[in-house]
Design a protein around this motif. Sequence first.
Motif, PDB file in Angstrom:
ATOM      1  N   GLY A   1       9.548   2.194  -3.330  1.00 43.85           N
ATOM      2  CA  GLY A   1       8.862   3.257  -4.056  1.00 43.85           C
ATOM      3  C   GLY A   1       7.353   3.145  -4.033  1.00 43.85           C
ATOM      4  N   GLN A   2       6.836   2.047  -3.477  1.00 44.23           N
ATOM      5  CA  GLN A   2       5.383   1.925  -3.321  1.00 44.23           C
ATOM      6  C   GLN A   2       5.065   2.139  -1.846  1.00 44.23           C
ATOM      7  OE1 GLN A   2       3.486  -1.349  -5.332  1.00 44.23           O
ATOM      8  NE2 GLN A   2       1.580  -1.156  -4.180  1.00 44.23           N
ATOM      9  N   ASP A   3       4.797   3.378  -1.503  1.00 43.18           N
ATOM     10  CA  ASP A   3       4.664   3.767  -0.100  1.00 43.18           C
ATOM     11  C   ASP A   3       3.468   3.135   0.603  1.00 43.18           C
ATOM     12  OD1 ASP A   3       6.919   5.321  -0.356  1.00 43.18           O
ATOM     13  OD2 ASP A   3       5.807   7.168  -0.800  1.00 43.18           O
ATOM     14  N   ASN A   4       2.447   2.729  -0.160  1.00 38.60           N
ATOM     15  CA  ASN A   4       1.253   2.174   0.492  1.00 38.60           C
ATOM     16  C   ASN A   4       1.342   0.666   0.687  1.00 38.60           C
ATOM     17  OD1 ASN A   4       0.953   1.336  -2.165  1.00 38.60           O
ATOM     18  ND2 ASN A   4      -1.258   1.731  -2.226  1.00 38.60           N
ATOM     19  N   ALA A   5       2.507   0.080   0.421  1.00 37.01           N
ATOM     20  CA  ALA A   5       2.652  -1.380   0.515  1.00 37.01           C
ATOM     21  C   ALA A   5       3.623  -1.764   1.629  1.00 37.01           C
ATOM     22  CB  ALA A   5       3.133  -1.954  -0.804  1.00 37.01           C
TER      23      ALA A   5
ATOM     24  N   ALA B   1      -0.640  -6.566  -6.182  1.00 37.81           N
ATOM     25  CA  ALA B   1      -0.168  -5.534  -5.263  1.00 37.81           C
ATOM     26  C   ALA B   1       0.400  -4.326  -6.001  1.00 37.81           C
ATOM     27  CB  ALA B   1       0.884  -6.123  -4.325  1.00 37.81           C
ATOM     28  N   GLN B   2       1.145  -4.563  -7.077  1.00 32.88           N
ATOM     29  CA  GLN B   2       1.749  -3.445  -7.806  1.00 32.88           C
ATOM     30  C   GLN B   2       0.704  -2.600  -8.529  1.00 32.88           C
ATOM     31  OE1 GLN B   2       4.801  -5.397 -10.179  1.00 32.88           O
ATOM     32  NE2 GLN B   2       6.344  -4.974  -8.621  1.00 32.88           N
ATOM     33  N   LYS B   3      -0.404  -3.202  -8.937  1.00 33.88           N
ATOM     34  CA  LYS B   3      -1.464  -2.445  -9.593  1.00 33.88           C
ATOM     35  C   LYS B   3      -2.217  -1.537  -8.616  1.00 33.88           C
ATOM     36  CE  LYS B   3      -1.190  -3.517 -13.928  1.00 33.88           C
ATOM     37  NZ  LYS B   3      -0.990  -2.473 -14.965  1.00 33.88           N
ATOM     38  N   LEU B   4      -1.975  -1.714  -7.335  1.00 38.13           N
ATOM     39  CA  LEU B   4      -2.619  -0.891  -6.311  1.00 38.13           C
ATOM     40  C   LEU B   4      -1.719   0.249  -5.853  1.00 38.13           C
ATOM     41  CD1 LEU B   4      -4.144  -3.891  -4.405  1.00 38.13           C
ATOM     42  CD2 LEU B   4      -5.503  -1.928  -5.180  1.00 38.13           C
ATOM     43  N   LYS B   5      -0.639   0.484  -6.560  1.00 42.20           N
ATOM     44  CA  LYS B   5       0.345   1.484  -6.150  1.00 42.20           C
ATOM     45  C   LYS B   5      -0.267   2.871  -5.974  1.00 42.20           C
ATOM     46  CE  LYS B   5       4.836   3.435  -7.421  1.00 42.20           C
ATOM     47  NZ  LYS B   5       5.996   3.364  -8.359  1.00 42.20           N
ATOM     48  N   LYS B   6      -1.149   3.257  -6.860  1.00 41.59           N
ATOM     49  CA  LYS B   6      -1.729   4.602  -6.810  1.00 41.59           C
ATOM     50  C   LYS B   6      -3.088   4.632  -6.116  1.00 41.59           C
ATOM     51  CE  LYS B   6       0.669   6.078 -11.022  1.00 41.59           C
ATOM     52  NZ  LYS B   6       0.514   6.631 -12.395  1.00 41.59           N
ATOM     53  N   SER B   7      -3.496   3.491  -5.580  1.00 43.24           N
ATOM     54  CA  SER B   7      -4.804   3.419  -4.933  1.00 43.24           C
ATOM     55  C   SER B   7      -4.740   3.961  -3.507  1.00 43.24           C
ATOM     56  CB  SER B   7      -5.284   1.965  -4.907  1.00 43.24           C
ATOM     57  OG  SER B   7      -6.516   1.840  -4.224  1.00 43.24           O
ATOM     58  N   ASP B   8      -5.831   4.515  -3.044  1.00 38.48           N
ATOM     59  CA  ASP B   8      -5.914   4.993  -1.672  1.00 38.48           C
ATOM     60  C   ASP B   8      -6.244   3.813  -0.766  1.00 38.48           C
ATOM     61  OD1 ASP B   8      -5.971   6.650   0.521  1.00 38.48           O
ATOM     62  OD2 ASP B   8      -8.059   7.270   0.206  1.00 38.48           O
ATOM     63  N   ALA B   9      -5.281   2.923  -0.662  1.00 39.70           N
ATOM     64  CA  ALA B   9      -5.469   1.681   0.090  1.00 39.70           C
ATOM     65  C   ALA B   9      -4.192   1.332   0.833  1.00 39.70           C
ATOM     66  CB  ALA B   9      -5.854   0.541  -0.844  1.00 39.70           C
ATOM     67  N   GLU B  10      -4.343   0.545   1.876  1.00 39.89           N
ATOM     68  CA  GLU B  10      -3.219  -0.034   2.592  1.00 39.89           C
ATOM     69  C   GLU B  10      -3.016  -1.446   2.047  1.00 39.89           C
ATOM     70  OE1 GLU B  10      -2.385  -1.945   6.984  1.00 39.89           O
ATOM     71  OE2 GLU B  10      -3.781  -0.253   6.809  1.00 39.89           O
ATOM     72  N   VAL B  11      -1.874  -1.680   1.428  1.00 39.61           N
ATOM     73  CA  VAL B  11      -1.606  -2.960   0.782  1.00 39.61           C
ATOM     74  C   VAL B  11      -0.618  -3.751   1.635  1.00 39.61           C
ATOM     75  CG1 VAL B  11      -0.780  -4.104  -1.311  1.00 39.61           C
ATOM     76  CG2 VAL B  11      -1.963  -1.888  -1.481  1.00 39.61           C
ATOM     77  N   VAL B  12      -1.001  -4.964   1.990  1.00 39.38           N
ATOM     78  CA  VAL B  12      -0.137  -5.828   2.794  1.00 39.38           C
ATOM     79  C   VAL B  12       0.091  -7.131   2.034  1.00 39.38           C
ATOM     80  CG1 VAL B  12       0.180  -7.016   4.987  1.00 39.38           C
ATOM     81  CG2 VAL B  12      -1.066  -4.846   4.925  1.00 39.38           C
TER      82      VAL B  12
ATOM     83  N   ARG C   1      -8.047   4.053   5.608  1.00 35.03           N
ATOM     84  CA  ARG C   1      -7.981   3.486   4.260  1.00 35.03           C
ATOM     85  C   ARG C   1      -8.329   2.004   4.303  1.00 35.03           C
ATOM     86  NH1 ARG C   1      -2.235   4.777   1.770  1.00 35.03           N
ATOM     87  NH2 ARG C   1      -1.586   3.907   3.760  1.00 35.03           N
ATOM     88  N   PRO C   2      -8.999   1.485   3.277  1.00 34.07           N
ATOM     89  CA  PRO C   2      -9.286   0.048   3.246  1.00 34.07           C
ATOM     90  C   PRO C   2      -7.998  -0.757   3.113  1.00 34.07           C
ATOM     91  CG  PRO C   2      -9.838   1.053   1.143  1.00 34.07           C
ATOM     92  CD  PRO C   2      -9.520   2.182   2.086  1.00 34.07           C
ATOM     93  N   ARG C   3      -8.006  -1.906   3.760  1.00 37.80           N
ATOM     94  CA  ARG C   3      -6.828  -2.767   3.669  1.00 37.80           C
ATOM     95  C   ARG C   3      -7.053  -3.840   2.608  1.00 37.80           C
ATOM     96  NH1 ARG C   3      -5.450  -5.094   9.006  1.00 37.80           N
ATOM     97  NH2 ARG C   3      -4.132  -3.246   9.219  1.00 37.80           N
ATOM     98  N   VAL C   4      -6.065  -3.985   1.728  1.00 38.77           N
ATOM     99  CA  VAL C   4      -6.035  -5.061   0.742  1.00 38.77           C
ATOM    100  C   VAL C   4      -4.944  -6.023   1.180  1.00 38.77           C
ATOM    101  CG1 VAL C   4      -5.805  -5.704  -1.675  1.00 38.77           C
ATOM    102  CG2 VAL C   4      -6.730  -3.451  -1.071  1.00 38.77           C
TER     103      VAL C   4
END
Length: 422
Positions: A74-78, A26-37, A10-13
């Motif tokens: 609750g934001q598993d990708n962050a 960061a919160q707007k990326l909650k449903k994105s197929d991305a790795e949020v750091v 997955r792309p990293r943001v």
Amino acid sequence: MVTQANANGRPRVLVLGGGFAGIGAAQKLKKSDAEVVVVDKHDYHTFQPLLYQVATGLLDQPTVGHPIRDLFHGQDNARVHQDRVSAIDLDEQKVEFDELEALSYDYLVLGLGAEVNFFDVAGAAEHAFPLYTLSDAVRLKNHVLATWEAADRKPAHVEDGALNVVVVGGGPTGVETAGALAELYNGVFKNDYPDVPPGLAKITLVEAGPEIFPMFKPDIREYTVQALEKRGVEVVTGDVVESIAPTRTTLKSGKVLDAHTLVWGAGLQGNELVQSLGLELDRGNRIGVDAELRIPSHPEVYAVGDVAAIADPKTQKTLPQLGSVALQSGEHAGETIANVIAGKKTKPFKYHDKGTMAAIGRGSAVVQMLGGRTMKGKAASMAWGTVHLALLPTNEDRAKAVTEWAGAGLTHQRAARITVET
């Protein structure tokens, strides 16, 4: 070692900064197929519009500072990390930190915020009290309490101006701080320190321009001056601070103000880290961005909030460094990145101006809405409170603010006026 951005497919943001802009992105990326750091030097998010209330004991620190990690339950990708950014390499798409291993990224959101601009005023960096961070607010509160305690022990300090305050800047920060300090002085401190003769503690608001609140209509400016003067604040316009000493402030007119406290609310500039990026910056050291908030030379990098020079598409004027601009720009960057990752169309940033407002004191505020309609007094105070409650990040923060505001409104008390030594 540089962590690979696509190690998990997955792309990293990478989001630098946990303020309004960074959290919004960061919160707007909650449903994105991305790795949020998300990385911030603090472990808390600061609600900056209410810092002056911490500084004057109206609100306690936890009401204005909220744990960043709590905002991503609750934001598993962050993932959230606390560390300082030490270097950014835009060409290599890599960020280095004080302690974390370096991170590479596919998309970078620069939400590092601003720093105080002292405009090279002599003594300002050493002796002024800015009000941009939570630690600034606590430091100012402790200083004010310490000066009153010292005056209580040795009343002779009062004659030297120990209790006097100069507030620099006639914008919202300066006006709200001056009004809140005046109510603190004229309210609870009269009971706390009955041996200090009333009227000896002076608060002076200094604005370099011809009027305070230049962004408001004339009737709002007139009302604000009257409201401040009613609370005992002296308003000085058309004069500039030339130098600041621990107990004296000298204006360019030659006037010397005896005061042991100077609050600086006169301006901000982009985070000093942006000066190392080799980018063209505006006069306030802010990064220029395109219509979608990208850095033109590096379209995978988005600059948002106080660190970005964002042009209003209607007026082409640079938007002010306000919490609403930061939040909306951050959210737009997050949405845009999510759309790019999903292969969807993107759109230019459009700022929704919900009006400008400021609280002067108890039951006294001003509001100027889009289209020019204005409100003053108690109605404006209710509107101000409603908007600021809505902007607080969680219901828990809203409940704490309502409780503390209600208590202060009913009893005039400032329960947070204590000094905690560490």
